[in-house]
Design an enzyme around this catalytic site. Structure first.
Site, PDB file in Angstrom:
ATOM      1  N   ASP A  15       1.743  -1.150  11.911  1.00  0.00           N
ATOM      2  CA  ASP A  15       1.617  -2.488  12.508  1.00  0.00           C
ATOM      3  C   ASP A  15       2.876  -3.332  12.320  1.00  0.00           C
ATOM      4  O   ASP A  15       2.805  -4.527  12.074  1.00  0.00           O
ATOM      5  CB  ASP A  15       0.401  -3.211  11.908  1.00  0.00           C
ATOM      6  CG  ASP A  15       0.541  -3.433  10.405  1.00  0.00           C
ATOM      7  OD1 ASP A  15       1.483  -2.871   9.802  1.00  0.00           O
ATOM      8  OD2 ASP A  15      -0.275  -4.162   9.831  1.00  0.00           O
ATOM      9  N   ASP A  19       5.744  -5.270   6.368  1.00  0.00           N
ATOM     10  CA  ASP A  19       6.568  -6.453   6.660  1.00  0.00           C
ATOM     11  C   ASP A  19       6.372  -7.578   5.642  1.00  0.00           C
ATOM     12  O   ASP A  19       7.282  -8.364   5.409  1.00  0.00           O
ATOM     13  CB  ASP A  19       6.439  -6.930   8.111  1.00  0.00           C
ATOM     14  CG  ASP A  19       5.009  -7.233   8.510  1.00  0.00           C
ATOM     15  OD1 ASP A  19       4.108  -7.057   7.661  1.00  0.00           O
ATOM     16  OD2 ASP A  19       4.795  -7.644   9.658  1.00  0.00           O
ATOM     17  N   THR A  57       3.764   2.052   6.142  1.00  0.00           N
ATOM     18  CA  THR A  57       2.367   1.616   6.070  1.00  0.00           C
ATOM     19  C   THR A  57       1.547   2.475   7.020  1.00  0.00           C
ATOM     20  O   THR A  57       1.988   2.716   8.157  1.00  0.00           O
ATOM     21  CB  THR A  57       2.181   0.133   6.433  1.00  0.00           C
ATOM     22  OG1 THR A  57       0.777  -0.105   6.667  1.00  0.00           O
ATOM     23  CG2 THR A  57       2.943  -0.307   7.665  1.00  0.00           C
ATOM     24  N   GLY A 116       0.831  -1.214   0.000  1.00  0.00           N
ATOM     25  CA  GLY A 116       0.000   0.000   0.000  1.00  0.00           C
ATOM     26  C   GLY A 116       0.856   1.251   0.000  1.00  0.00           C
ATOM     27  O   GLY A 116       1.801   1.351   0.785  1.00  0.00           O
ATOM     28  N   ARG A 149      -6.136  -2.557   8.820  1.00  0.00           N
ATOM     29  CA  ARG A 149      -6.195  -4.039   8.803  1.00  0.00           C
ATOM     30  C   ARG A 149      -6.541  -4.554  10.199  1.00  0.00           C
ATOM     31  O   ARG A 149      -7.516  -4.127  10.768  1.00  0.00           O
ATOM     32  CB  ARG A 149      -4.865  -4.642   8.339  1.00  0.00           C
ATOM     33  CG  ARG A 149      -4.599  -4.441   6.877  1.00  0.00           C
ATOM     34  CD  ARG A 149      -3.402  -5.278   6.445  1.00  0.00           C
ATOM     35  NE  ARG A 149      -2.910  -4.827   5.156  1.00  0.00           N
ATOM     36  CZ  ARG A 149      -3.429  -5.231   4.000  1.00  0.00           C
ATOM     37  NH1 ARG A 149      -4.397  -6.101   3.974  1.00  0.00           N
ATOM     38  NH2 ARG A 149      -2.935  -4.773   2.856  1.00  0.00           N
ATOM     39  N   ARG A 204       1.470  -4.953  -5.087  1.00  0.00           N
ATOM     40  CA  ARG A 204       1.626  -6.144  -4.242  1.00  0.00           C
ATOM     41  C   ARG A 204       1.900  -7.290  -5.200  1.00  0.00           C
ATOM     42  O   ARG A 204       0.995  -7.780  -5.847  1.00  0.00           O
ATOM     43  CB  ARG A 204       0.348  -6.400  -3.438  1.00  0.00           C
ATOM     44  CG  ARG A 204       0.072  -5.317  -2.406  1.00  0.00           C
ATOM     45  CD  ARG A 204      -1.014  -5.723  -1.426  1.00  0.00           C
ATOM     46  NE  ARG A 204      -1.176  -4.692  -0.418  1.00  0.00           N
ATOM     47  CZ  ARG A 204      -2.174  -3.810  -0.386  1.00  0.00           C
ATOM     48  NH1 ARG A 204      -3.115  -3.857  -1.309  1.00  0.00           N
ATOM     49  NH2 ARG A 204      -2.242  -2.896   0.545  1.00  0.00           N
ATOM     50  N   ASP A 259      -0.874   1.577   8.560  1.00  0.00           N
ATOM     51  CA  ASP A 259      -1.417   0.733   9.627  1.00  0.00           C
ATOM     52  C   ASP A 259      -0.575   0.795  10.914  1.00  0.00           C
ATOM     53  O   ASP A 259      -1.070   0.463  11.984  1.00  0.00           O
ATOM     54  CB  ASP A 259      -1.509  -0.731   9.156  1.00  0.00           C
ATOM     55  CG  ASP A 259      -2.340  -0.870   7.887  1.00  0.00           C
ATOM     56  OD1 ASP A 259      -3.148   0.032   7.620  1.00  0.00           O
ATOM     57  OD2 ASP A 259      -2.176  -1.870   7.168  1.00  0.00           O
TER      58      ASP A 259
HETATM   59  O1  F6P Z   1      -2.060  -1.752   4.510  1.00  0.00           O
HETATM   60  C1  F6P Z   1      -2.541  -0.521   4.112  1.00  0.00           C
HETATM   61  C2  F6P Z   1      -4.012  -0.581   3.808  1.00  0.00           C
HETATM   62  O2  F6P Z   1      -4.430   0.703   3.422  1.00  0.00           O
HETATM   63  C3  F6P Z   1      -4.886  -1.142   4.924  1.00  0.00           C
HETATM   64  O3  F6P Z   1      -5.149  -0.201   5.935  1.00  0.00           O
HETATM   65  C4  F6P Z   1      -6.106  -1.565   4.160  1.00  0.00           C
HETATM   66  O4  F6P Z   1      -6.810  -2.588   4.826  1.00  0.00           O
HETATM   67  C5  F6P Z   1      -5.527  -2.053   2.860  1.00  0.00           C
HETATM   68  O5  F6P Z   1      -4.254  -1.458   2.719  1.00  0.00           O
HETATM   69  C6  F6P Z   1      -6.351  -1.724   1.655  1.00  0.00           C
HETATM   70  O6  F6P Z   1      -5.795  -2.371   0.574  1.00  0.00           O
HETATM   71  P1  F6P Z   1      -6.170  -2.058  -0.936  1.00  0.00           P
HETATM   72  O7  F6P Z   1      -5.568  -0.723  -1.279  1.00  0.00           O
HETATM   73  O8  F6P Z   1      -5.581  -3.166  -1.689  1.00  0.00           O
HETATM   74  O9  F6P Z   1      -7.663  -1.981  -1.008  1.00  0.00           O
END
Ligand code: F6P
Length: 316
Positions: free
Chosen positions: A130, A103, A126, A11, A172, A72, A128
């Protein structure tokens, strides 16, 4: 070899562009040749790698996202594609990588190092927040500012219309964004995956508050909780007797102008990452700890599942 490349994986966060800008400027100052890998590990596999210059990074410090793209990559977890990635780096004599990501992105990188010896330094990035062993991940402050502004704006309509608003933040499985936003936005309730809750326990207090003149409720909820937000809204309508709406903030939390703090952290993270490679350290994760910046191994950050800071949870 004096060639060094940067890539973003996972992300995107607001703060990646300031990091990319400093990467180019700092590596040139250190007499290295900077390269961009576009679209994360996908670009390594597809040979989407280009030499970078000052011109590429002028006017990007104020932009969210990442000018070199992110992805990703599933293919990078397949040995045959990692071999192709290594061949592409060899063609350009690149043996040093700076990677911005979470990570999950670092795990692939570690395997890559063990198989092919490509030296790396990784920067936790990130929203998050986390990742174990680092108190701060790039992009968190910018996301918190977006959430703060959104909650402030929702408060205006909530108070005008006498409503309860259930506001969902990203994160998340980690409640960091929701919890810090709750503490800094004066919301009435916060629900995060790390703490069990029972709405029934708030009923008397909330009803009493309405009786005493409260016009609205703000509830900040982390996306990791297991309950459907419409159920929480319904609970407010049925049990508290106030009209309720759900607002999912979504991807706005990842974008926007990087905050001053993220610009500064980007500068520092990059300086530490490039220095570690210049100092001949092979595989480091640059972490921001109570002691300042420290280098950690992948094993140290992935050994245990991530746990939200107990002290922060205790404030709830
Ligand atoms: O890990 C970052 C994040 O924004 C999370 O908070 C969220 O759950 C996820 O990515 C969303 O992913 P995507 O952009 O693939 O919808």
């Amino acid at each position: 070899m004096k060639n060094i490349a940067i890539l973003c994986s996972g992300g995107d966060v607001s703060g990646m562009n300031p990091a990319i800008k400093h990467f180019v400027e700092y590596t040139i100052k250190k007499e290295l040749t900077p390269y961009f890998v576009y679209d994360g590990y996908e670009g390594l596999i597809d040979n989407n790698i280009q030499k970078a210059s000052y011109k590429d990074v002028s006017g990007i410090i104020n932009r969210g996202g990442t000018i070199i793209g992110s992805a990703r990559s599933k293919r990078f977890f397949d040995k045959k594609y990692r071999k192709i990635a290594k061949e592409n780096l060899d063609k350009l004599n690149i043996n040093m990588l700076v990677v911005l990501g979470g990570d999950g992105s670092f795990r692939g990188l570690d395997i890559f190092y063990k198989e092919h010896g490509v030296r790396f330094s990784a920067i936790p990035s990130t929203i998050d927040n986390d990742i174990n062993e680092t108190q701060y991940c790039l992009g968190v402050d910018s996301a918190l500012n977006i959430i703060k502004n959104s909650i402030d704006a929702i408060r205006d309509t909530a108070s005008s219309f006498r409503r309860a608003f259930i506001i969902e933040t990203m994160g998340r499985e980690c409640g960091y964004l929701a919890l810090v936003s709750h503490l800094t936005s004066g919301s009435e309730l916060c629900l995060i995956p790390e703490k069990k809750y029972d709405l029934k326990l708030f009923k008397n207090e909330f009803k009493k508050e309405i009786k005493n003149g409260r016009k609205y409720f703000i509830v900040v909820v982390s996306e990791g909780i297991k309950q459907d937000l419409s159920e929480i809204a319904q609970w407010f309508e049925d049990e508290i007797g106030i009209e309720a709406r759900v607002s999912v903030l979504g991807h706005i939390q990842r974008g926007g102008n990087p905050s001053s703090y993220d610009r500064l952290m980007a500068y520092k993270f990059i300086t530490y990452a490039v220095n570690s490679l210049l100092d001949k350290k092979d595989e480091t994760i640059v972490c921001y700890t109570k002691k300042g910046f420290e280098y950690k191994s992948l094993d140290a950050i992935t050994r245990f599942p991530h746990k939200l800071d107990e002290e922060l949870i205790s404030l709830l």
